[in-house]
Design a protein around this motif. Structure first.
Motif, PDB file in Angstrom:
ATOM      1  N   THR A 153      -8.016  20.368   7.075  1.00  0.00           N
ATOM      2  CA  THR A 153      -8.272  19.191   6.095  1.00  0.00           C
ATOM      3  C   THR A 153      -7.214  19.622   4.914  1.00  0.00           C
ATOM      4  O   THR A 153      -7.259  20.789   4.329  1.00  0.00           O
ATOM      5  N   SER A 154      -6.712  18.421   4.125  1.00  0.00           N
ATOM      6  CA  SER A 154      -5.999  18.525   2.918  1.00  0.00           C
ATOM      7  C   SER A 154      -6.874  18.452   1.857  1.00  0.00           C
ATOM      8  O   SER A 154      -7.658  17.584   1.514  1.00  0.00           O
ATOM      9  N   ALA A 155      -6.536  19.604   0.956  1.00  0.00           N
ATOM     10  CA  ALA A 155      -7.112  19.812  -0.297  1.00  0.00           C
ATOM     11  C   ALA A 155      -5.962  19.580  -1.347  1.00  0.00           C
ATOM     12  O   ALA A 155      -6.580  19.116  -2.543  1.00  0.00           O
TER      13      ALA A 155
ATOM     14  N   LEU B 125     -19.743  17.818   8.348  1.00  0.00           N
ATOM     15  CA  LEU B 125     -19.152  17.301   6.656  1.00  0.00           C
ATOM     16  C   LEU B 125     -17.696  16.697   7.020  1.00  0.00           C
ATOM     17  O   LEU B 125     -17.159  17.107   7.883  1.00  0.00           O
ATOM     18  N   SER B 126     -17.423  15.759   6.195  1.00  0.00           N
ATOM     19  CA  SER B 126     -16.052  15.153   6.253  1.00  0.00           C
ATOM     20  C   SER B 126     -15.606  14.840   4.879  1.00  0.00           C
ATOM     21  O   SER B 126     -16.469  14.425   3.879  1.00  0.00           O
ATOM     22  N   THR B 127     -14.327  14.885   4.629  1.00  0.00           N
ATOM     23  CA  THR B 127     -13.732  14.235   3.510  1.00  0.00           C
ATOM     24  C   THR B 127     -13.483  12.750   3.478  1.00  0.00           C
ATOM     25  O   THR B 127     -13.168  12.257   2.499  1.00  0.00           O
ATOM     26  N   ASP B 128     -13.322  12.294   4.767  1.00  0.00           N
ATOM     27  CA  ASP B 128     -13.025  11.095   4.720  1.00  0.00           C
ATOM     28  C   ASP B 128     -13.571  10.115   5.699  1.00  0.00           C
ATOM     29  O   ASP B 128     -13.280   9.004   5.894  1.00  0.00           O
ATOM     30  N   GLY B 129     -14.943  10.661   6.233  1.00  0.00           N
ATOM     31  CA  GLY B 129     -15.668   9.817   7.209  1.00  0.00           C
ATOM     32  C   GLY B 129     -15.008   9.729   8.542  1.00  0.00           C
ATOM     33  O   GLY B 129     -15.736   9.044   9.200  1.00  0.00           O
TER      34      GLY B 129
END
Length: 269
Positions: free
Chosen positions: A117-119, A247-251
């Motif tokens: 995932t991009s931080a 868990l997800s940062t973008d759904g």
């Protein structure tokens, strides 16, 4: 349920994947106070997509010596990654560039070295020493370069990753339910009276329940980036034996923070 790691990767949403679920879902964020950042990357195992020559290996970027460097082949894209040895709450990345730097790149995080995932992302890298504030739980941290600033490859004197070992925070878990009142949705609903929103309304007299088939899911959008340190599931009689907390940062892209095949029902933390 044992709590998933603190400082999970910028979770904007959490998903429960299960069979038939009827639950009150609470997500407890970590306290804002963070432990003093530790240099986690020095001396760890580093790998790269390429090396310019025998004298510029990936390991040079994490050896603590600003007189040695990693440099890549003169092509795009290229990457350098470091294995921190165990999951950690990553808070900062410092890039000390040689003259051949990246104009466009990402800092990516992973718990398994496979799904990233991009931080942090930029298309206007300036070279020199770049100090980047990031947030997420990761064992692997990667610089992924997509556009070079020069005709040479990518070249770093040092690639430093700072954070808290073990993915913890100084203050531990907070007491606020980050999920309550937030937007929830699900793969299905048993009937009109058991919508997904019931699981995050703070009322233990209402519930969400799914169709009687596998798999099913319930997710909540926390509304902003949160470092989740605990999930509480308050089950009705129809509970999940096998499920994951994801868990997800973008759904869209999900990573598993907890998994079991022996769920016991009743309140789980």
């Amino acid at each position: 349920m044992p709590a998933p790691p603190s400082g999970a990767t910028k979770p904007l949403a959490a998903l429960v994947s299960a069979a038939l679920i009827a639950a009150l879902l609470l997500l407890i964020p970590a306290h804002a106070a963070q432990a003093a950042a530790t240099l986690l990357s020095q001396g760890r195992t580093a790998t790269a997509s390429s090396e310019e020559n025998y004298g510029t290996p990936a390991s040079n970027a994490v050896d603590g010596d600003t007189g040695t460097r990693w440099s890549s082949a003169a092509a795009d894209p290229q990457w350098l990654q470091v294995d921190l040895g165990a999951p950690a709450a990553v808070s900062q990345v410092v890039l000390t560039w040689e003259a051949a730097y990246a104009k466009a790149y990402q800092i990516q995080l992973s718990t398994d070295g496979t799904t990233w995932t991009s931080a942090y992302s930029t298309t206007t890298g300036a070279g020199g020493t770049e100090t980047l504030n990031v947030s997420g739980t990761a064992r692997y941290v990667r610089l992924y370069g997509t556009a070079r600033a020069t005709g040479y490859g990518y070249s770093l004197w040092e690639f430093q990753v700072y954070g808290t070992p073990g993915g913890g925070t100084a203050g531990g878990c907070g007491t606020t339910d980050a999920a309550q009142g937030r937007t929830a949705k699900a793969s299905s609903e048993e009937n009109y009276g058991t919508p997904a929103s019931n699981a995050v309304d703070g009322d233990t007299g209402t519930r969400w329940s799914s169709a009687a088939s596998d798999p099913q899911w319930l997710q909540v959008d926390l509304g902003s980036a949160q470092s989740v340190c605990q999930v509480v599931l308050t089950w009705e009689a129809a509970y999940a034996k096998a499920y994951q907390i994801q868990l997800s940062t973008d759904g869209t892209t999900w990573t598993s923070a907890y998994s079991t095949t022996t769920g016991a029902g009743a309140p789980r933390r």
